[in-house]
Design an enzyme around this catalytic site. Sequence first.
Site, mmCIF file in Angstrom:
data_model
loop_
_atom_site.group_PDB
_atom_site.id
_atom_site.type_symbol
_atom_site.label_atom_id
_atom_site.label_comp_id
_atom_site.label_asym_id
_atom_site.label_seq_id
_atom_site.Cartn_x
_atom_site.Cartn_y
_atom_site.Cartn_z
ATOM 1 C CE LYS A 174 -2.941 3.110 2.443
ATOM 2 N NZ LYS A 174 -2.043 4.210 2.020
ATOM 3 N N GLY A 226 6.356 5.060 8.766
ATOM 4 C CA GLY A 226 5.529 6.257 8.821
ATOM 5 C C GLY A 226 5.550 6.880 10.195
ATOM 6 C CB SER A 227 3.256 9.310 11.727
ATOM 7 O OG SER A 227 2.006 8.636 11.770
ATOM 8 N N GLY A 231 1.768 4.200 13.382
ATOM 9 C CA GLY A 231 2.503 3.000 13.746
ATOM 10 C C GLY A 231 1.918 2.308 14.961
ATOM 11 C CD GLU A 248 12.301 4.266 9.486
ATOM 12 O OE1 GLU A 248 12.339 5.066 10.456
ATOM 13 O OE2 GLU A 248 12.247 4.625 8.316
ATOM 14 C CB CYS A 282 12.182 9.129 9.973
ATOM 15 S SG CYS A 282 13.029 7.953 8.900
ATOM 16 C CD GLU A 379 9.610 12.659 12.815
ATOM 17 O OE1 GLU A 379 10.535 12.136 12.171
ATOM 18 O OE2 GLU A 379 8.557 12.069 13.125
#
Length: 476
Positions: A174, A226-227, A231, A248, A282, A379
């Site tokens: 995806k 992703g975020s 996650g 990750e 990231c 972040e």
Amino acid sequence: MTASNYIAGQWVAGQGSECLHVYEPALGQPFEELTAASVAQVDAAVAAARRALPAWKCTDANARAAYLRGFARELGTRREALIGLQMRNNGKPRHEAEIDLDDAIATFEYYAELAQQLPARQQDVPLAAAGFTSRTRLEPVGVVGLIVPWNFPLVTSAWKLAPALAAGCTVVLKPSEVTPLVEQAYGHIAEALGLPAGVLNIVNGKAETGAALSSHAGLDKVSFTGSNGVGSQVMRSAAAQCRPVTLELGGKSAIVVFDDCDPDQAVAWIIAGITWNAGQMCSATSRLLVQEGIADTLLPRLQKALQALRVGNPLGEDVDMGPLTSQAQWLKVAGYFATAREEGLTCLAGGEVLGREGWFVSPTLYTDVPVESRLWTEEIFGPVLCARRFVSEAQAIEEANDSRFGLVGTVCSADLARAERVADALEVGHVWINSVQAVFVETSWGGTKASGIGRELGPWGLAGYQSVKHVTRCLG
């Protein structure tokens, strides 16, 4: 609307309720529309991967390696089109888009080599007890769902897709709804190579599609980049099914500059760590810890260098940094600029959105940022650098590690023994010494703390898609 979902070896139009508008961020205008896959189409993709698994996992390792080399070769033949699409849909400068493509190609080539080595790794295990033998089998974990982000499309998907296929897994990929087009190349390559139907499936969509995939009972593993917010949702879904995940996630990484550095060289390393991909990484080293003895020399040079960066449309200008990739990210970064003003932070460069069409912001430097500032702890995912001074090595290590994240770090020092010592002390997954963020497929990628679970790249990336079986036999 195009047939943008690749399911069981066929291109099909989405049947979901959501429309994906694909934007050119340098202009802030859409240039393509896709219809999301429906939940039923996600079910069909998982079912196709499940049907394809028995034959694919038994496919000869050399044959799987040949397919992976085919992906590398076909990416190369599509080079200009894919680079152009990365520039248009992500806003990447050309040199960054070129490196992304080369990274993806290298990843498929590397895992082709590892795939060929798999038979040799199925080996006997020496036992201390007499009368028994035991052997190891490294088997594919099964059907995996791969959910990838918008900041490095093509690359992140290669990091997941190549080792999964090498291990003998079948996959449902995806892409991000922000950048769904470039990943379609993998479906077209699969067609061109004659990859068996169902080995690779691609479904497009937003949160509904991602949730349907990550929670699907037909998966054996989920790998997500992703975020942290998303996650954690993926992890909850995996927990309900008691299946493994690789995550990750975010970072708030430090770059530590000691006073024995060449200041101009240090400036180059600092800028690369915060403005590559417009800071949408990231791994962005967004916290600058600079030793007192060099701070008054370094910071003015860094200020001038950031102000001199050429920011613009990579399709029409010679630029150092492009726009942010989405309007949502542009608004988020603008919100941090407002927070900085509210907190009274000292701004040496930037700190504002740029008055032109598209989603542009200025490369930004704040100094003497308190450790309790939101800009120091959160972040941002933009070209926003926060600086603090330190006196001792111990202080630098303490402040660098004082974060809920632990993805990467950079150490800059002419004293290599000290640099190595500090690198060993940083609580992160990857450290660079006197370097830009050079990422090699042979090394690992992933972090500690809230930066994720598991590792990608290198042999660790392949191991993430394998299960270990031992066969023990009594000789009596």
